[in-house]
Design a protein around this motif. Sequence first.
Motif, PDB file in Angstrom:
ATOM      1  N   THR A  40       0.813  -1.214   0.000  1.00 49.77           N
ATOM      2  CA  THR A  40       0.000   0.000   0.000  1.00 49.77           C
ATOM      3  C   THR A  40       0.846   1.262   0.000  1.00 49.77           C
ATOM      4  O   THR A  40       0.346   2.341  -0.280  1.00 49.77           O
ATOM      5  CB  THR A  40      -0.896   0.034   1.257  1.00 49.77           C
ATOM      6  OG1 THR A  40      -0.063  -0.066   2.427  1.00 49.77           O
ATOM      7  CG2 THR A  40      -1.875  -1.126   1.251  1.00 49.77           C
ATOM      8  N   SER A  41       2.135   1.149   0.293  1.00 52.97           N
ATOM      9  CA  SER A  41       2.965   2.345   0.430  1.00 52.97           C
ATOM     10  C   SER A  41       3.349   2.942  -0.907  1.00 52.97           C
ATOM     11  O   SER A  41       3.699   4.108  -0.993  1.00 52.97           O
ATOM     12  CB  SER A  41       4.244   2.014   1.203  1.00 52.97           C
ATOM     13  OG  SER A  41       5.148   1.278   0.404  1.00 52.97           O
ATOM     14  N   LYS A  42       3.313   2.119  -1.960  1.00 54.20           N
ATOM     15  CA  LYS A  42       3.715   2.494  -3.312  1.00 54.20           C
ATOM     16  C   LYS A  42       5.220   2.658  -3.466  1.00 54.20           C
ATOM     17  O   LYS A  42       5.694   3.010  -4.533  1.00 54.20           O
ATOM     18  CB  LYS A  42       3.004   3.769  -3.786  1.00 54.20           C
ATOM     19  CG  LYS A  42       1.488   3.663  -3.751  1.00 54.20           C
ATOM     20  CD  LYS A  42       0.976   2.468  -4.532  1.00 54.20           C
ATOM     21  CE  LYS A  42      -0.541   2.373  -4.476  1.00 54.20           C
ATOM     22  NZ  LYS A  42      -1.055   1.161  -5.151  1.00 54.20           N
ATOM     23  N   ASN A  66      12.561   4.421  -4.743  1.00 54.60           N
ATOM     24  CA  ASN A  66      11.735   4.624  -5.922  1.00 54.60           C
ATOM     25  C   ASN A  66      10.282   4.272  -5.629  1.00 54.60           C
ATOM     26  O   ASN A  66      10.007   3.347  -4.869  1.00 54.60           O
ATOM     27  CB  ASN A  66      12.246   3.771  -7.087  1.00 54.60           C
ATOM     28  CG  ASN A  66      13.704   4.053  -7.410  1.00 54.60           C
ATOM     29  OD1 ASN A  66      14.138   5.205  -7.384  1.00 54.60           O
ATOM     30  ND2 ASN A  66      14.459   3.011  -7.717  1.00 54.60           N
ATOM     31  N   PHE A  67       9.363   4.999  -6.267  1.00 55.01           N
ATOM     32  CA  PHE A  67       7.937   4.842  -6.024  1.00 55.01           C
ATOM     33  C   PHE A  67       7.183   4.778  -7.342  1.00 55.01           C
ATOM     34  O   PHE A  67       7.645   5.275  -8.380  1.00 55.01           O
ATOM     35  CB  PHE A  67       7.379   6.039  -5.226  1.00 55.01           C
ATOM     36  CG  PHE A  67       7.901   6.154  -3.831  1.00 55.01           C
ATOM     37  CD1 PHE A  67       7.114   5.791  -2.738  1.00 55.01           C
ATOM     38  CD2 PHE A  67       9.178   6.634  -3.585  1.00 55.01           C
ATOM     39  CE1 PHE A  67       7.595   5.903  -1.437  1.00 55.01           C
ATOM     40  CE2 PHE A  67       9.661   6.755  -2.287  1.00 55.01           C
ATOM     41  CZ  PHE A  67       8.873   6.379  -1.219  1.00 55.01           C
ATOM     42  N   VAL A  68       5.984   4.180  -7.307  1.00 54.05           N
ATOM     43  CA  VAL A  68       5.038   4.314  -8.402  1.00 54.05           C
ATOM     44  C   VAL A  68       3.797   4.988  -7.823  1.00 54.05           C
ATOM     45  O   VAL A  68       3.200   4.509  -6.863  1.00 54.05           O
ATOM     46  CB  VAL A  68       4.697   2.953  -9.058  1.00 54.05           C
ATOM     47  CG1 VAL A  68       4.083   1.966  -8.071  1.00 54.05           C
ATOM     48  CG2 VAL A  68       3.796   3.156 -10.261  1.00 54.05           C
ATOM     49  N   LEU A  69       3.449   6.160  -8.377  1.00 46.68           N
ATOM     50  CA  LEU A  69       2.378   6.990  -7.827  1.00 46.68           C
ATOM     51  C   LEU A  69       1.335   7.281  -8.890  1.00 46.68           C
ATOM     52  O   LEU A  69       1.641   7.328 -10.087  1.00 46.68           O
ATOM     53  CB  LEU A  69       2.955   8.314  -7.309  1.00 46.68           C
ATOM     54  CG  LEU A  69       4.047   8.216  -6.248  1.00 46.68           C
ATOM     55  CD1 LEU A  69       4.650   9.593  -5.969  1.00 46.68           C
ATOM     56  CD2 LEU A  69       3.514   7.600  -4.963  1.00 46.68           C
ATOM     57  N   ASN A  70       0.107   7.493  -8.451  1.00 49.32           N
ATOM     58  CA  ASN A  70      -0.955   7.866  -9.377  1.00 49.32           C
ATOM     59  C   ASN A  70      -0.830   9.347  -9.704  1.00 49.32           C
ATOM     60  O   ASN A  70      -0.810  10.191  -8.803  1.00 49.32           O
ATOM     61  CB  ASN A  70      -2.325   7.569  -8.761  1.00 49.32           C
ATOM     62  CG  ASN A  70      -3.446   7.767  -9.754  1.00 49.32           C
ATOM     63  OD1 ASN A  70      -3.710   8.884 -10.198  1.00 49.32           O
ATOM     64  ND2 ASN A  70      -4.113   6.677 -10.113  1.00 49.32           N
ATOM     65  N   LEU A 110       6.391   6.881 -12.457  1.00 49.21           N
ATOM     66  CA  LEU A 110       7.491   6.447 -11.616  1.00 49.21           C
ATOM     67  C   LEU A 110       8.154   7.678 -11.013  1.00 49.21           C
ATOM     68  O   LEU A 110       8.378   8.675 -11.702  1.00 49.21           O
ATOM     69  CB  LEU A 110       8.510   5.675 -12.452  1.00 49.21           C
ATOM     70  CG  LEU A 110       9.733   5.163 -11.686  1.00 49.21           C
ATOM     71  CD1 LEU A 110       9.348   3.942 -10.860  1.00 49.21           C
ATOM     72  CD2 LEU A 110      10.859   4.828 -12.634  1.00 49.21           C
ATOM     73  N   ALA A 111       8.455   7.630  -9.710  1.00 43.73           N
ATOM     74  CA  ALA A 111       9.133   8.731  -9.021  1.00 43.73           C
ATOM     75  C   ALA A 111      10.383   8.185  -8.345  1.00 43.73           C
ATOM     76  O   ALA A 111      10.302   7.235  -7.571  1.00 43.73           O
ATOM     77  CB  ALA A 111       8.203   9.364  -7.992  1.00 43.73           C
ATOM     78  N   ALA A 112      11.541   8.796  -8.649  1.00 43.44           N
ATOM     79  CA  ALA A 112      12.811   8.289  -8.131  1.00 43.44           C
ATOM     80  C   ALA A 112      13.616   9.411  -7.487  1.00 43.44           C
ATOM     81  O   ALA A 112      13.823  10.469  -8.088  1.00 43.44           O
ATOM     82  CB  ALA A 112      13.623   7.649  -9.266  1.00 43.44           C
ATOM     83  N   ASP A 113      14.085   9.185  -6.259  1.00 46.98           N
ATOM     84  CA  ASP A 113      14.902  10.160  -5.523  1.00 46.98           C
ATOM     85  C   ASP A 113      16.372   9.916  -5.849  1.00 46.98           C
ATOM     86  O   ASP A 113      16.890   8.824  -5.626  1.00 46.98           O
ATOM     87  CB  ASP A 113      14.653   9.982  -4.020  1.00 46.98           C
ATOM     88  CG  ASP A 113      15.262  11.085  -3.173  1.00 46.98           C
ATOM     89  OD1 ASP A 113      16.284  11.658  -3.583  1.00 46.98           O
ATOM     90  OD2 ASP A 113      14.720  11.368  -2.086  1.00 46.98           O
ATOM     91  N   TRP A 114      17.082  10.931  -6.387  1.00 46.37           N
ATOM     92  CA  TRP A 114      18.493  10.736  -6.706  1.00 46.37           C
ATOM     93  C   TRP A 114      19.418  11.097  -5.536  1.00 46.37           C
ATOM     94  O   TRP A 114      20.636  10.970  -5.626  1.00 46.37           O
ATOM     95  CB  TRP A 114      18.900  11.522  -7.954  1.00 46.37           C
ATOM     96  CG  TRP A 114      18.583  12.995  -8.004  1.00 46.37           C
ATOM     97  CD1 TRP A 114      17.638  13.592  -8.791  1.00 46.37           C
ATOM     98  CD2 TRP A 114      19.216  14.072  -7.294  1.00 46.37           C
ATOM     99  NE1 TRP A 114      17.624  14.959  -8.609  1.00 46.37           N
ATOM    100  CE2 TRP A 114      18.594  15.284  -7.689  1.00 46.37           C
ATOM    101  CE3 TRP A 114      20.233  14.141  -6.356  1.00 46.37           C
ATOM    102  CZ2 TRP A 114      18.960  16.534  -7.184  1.00 46.37           C
ATOM    103  CZ3 TRP A 114      20.599  15.388  -5.844  1.00 46.37           C
ATOM    104  CH2 TRP A 114      19.965  16.559  -6.271  1.00 46.37           C
ATOM    105  N   ASP A 115      18.850  11.548  -4.413  1.00 46.95           N
ATOM    106  CA  ASP A 115      19.659  11.982  -3.275  1.00 46.95           C
ATOM    107  C   ASP A 115      19.650  10.972  -2.131  1.00 46.95           C
ATOM    108  O   ASP A 115      20.683  10.702  -1.517  1.00 46.95           O
ATOM    109  CB  ASP A 115      19.142  13.342  -2.786  1.00 46.95           C
ATOM    110  CG  ASP A 115      19.972  13.912  -1.641  1.00 46.95           C
ATOM    111  OD1 ASP A 115      21.171  13.573  -1.552  1.00 46.95           O
ATOM    112  OD2 ASP A 115      19.424  14.701  -0.851  1.00 46.95           O
TER     113      ASP A 115
END
Length: 252
Positions: A40-42, A66-70, A110-115
């Motif tokens: 559920t956290s995505k 990394n996340f997958v978000l609506n 897709l959302a990815a944090d590079w830090d």
Amino acid sequence: MRKISALLALAAASLCATAAHAATTNLVKNGDFELTSNGTSKQLNEGTYARADRTYLTDWSSKGYNFVLNGNNIDDTNAATALALWGPNSYSGAGPKNGLGASPTGGNVLAADWDYFPGPVTQQVSGLVPGQAYTLSFSYGAAQQVGFKGDNPVNYWDVSLGNSKQQTASLANVSQGFTGWHQASMTFTATDSSELLSFMAKGSPTGAPPFMLLDGVSLVSAVPEPSTWGMLIGGLGLLGFMARRRKAAVAV
């Protein structure tokens, strides 16, 4: 005679359509990130650190934060996810009117944090022809995590197919901002029939949680494969031969 000509034209059109289809078949699976399971956290699950509340992204592997978000609620702090980005809906509509919203293709992104614990998202792509050129295209942008501030002047994707690497144009993002959606197109030449496609978020400076966004990933043949050209040329040659025979028969 008219009927034969019409049939020949229809057959030629069918052959051309077959060649066009071969050139536009997307070899990337789940390139719009709509297929997910579990959690559920995505936040995307990764091998050693797999957890029950994390999400699997079908056909993709992930390492890092990394996340997958609506895309419709990517900035909604009330959504049941571990992450929200600055946008109009942050804190029940009190967020910055920075234009953050759905991608050009809509749905999940897709959302990815590079830090913070950066890592790639990858997929093993099959069906490639060694020596063949392929066009990789996708939508991308940069945003910032809710609750944090600070400019991120450098944000880009490192992209690779097999041993070949390229990068997108860099996007500058202001504190609590959104860069807008941009389109990228790259050409890669396959060296094997199956190669690893990789997206790795990059940027600077550190300390102001940034996120690179990605959607609509497509990898298609830049030109029809040799076998397709052979089929097309052979088919047109056969049609021409039939037309000549028909003409000769009518003359006799």
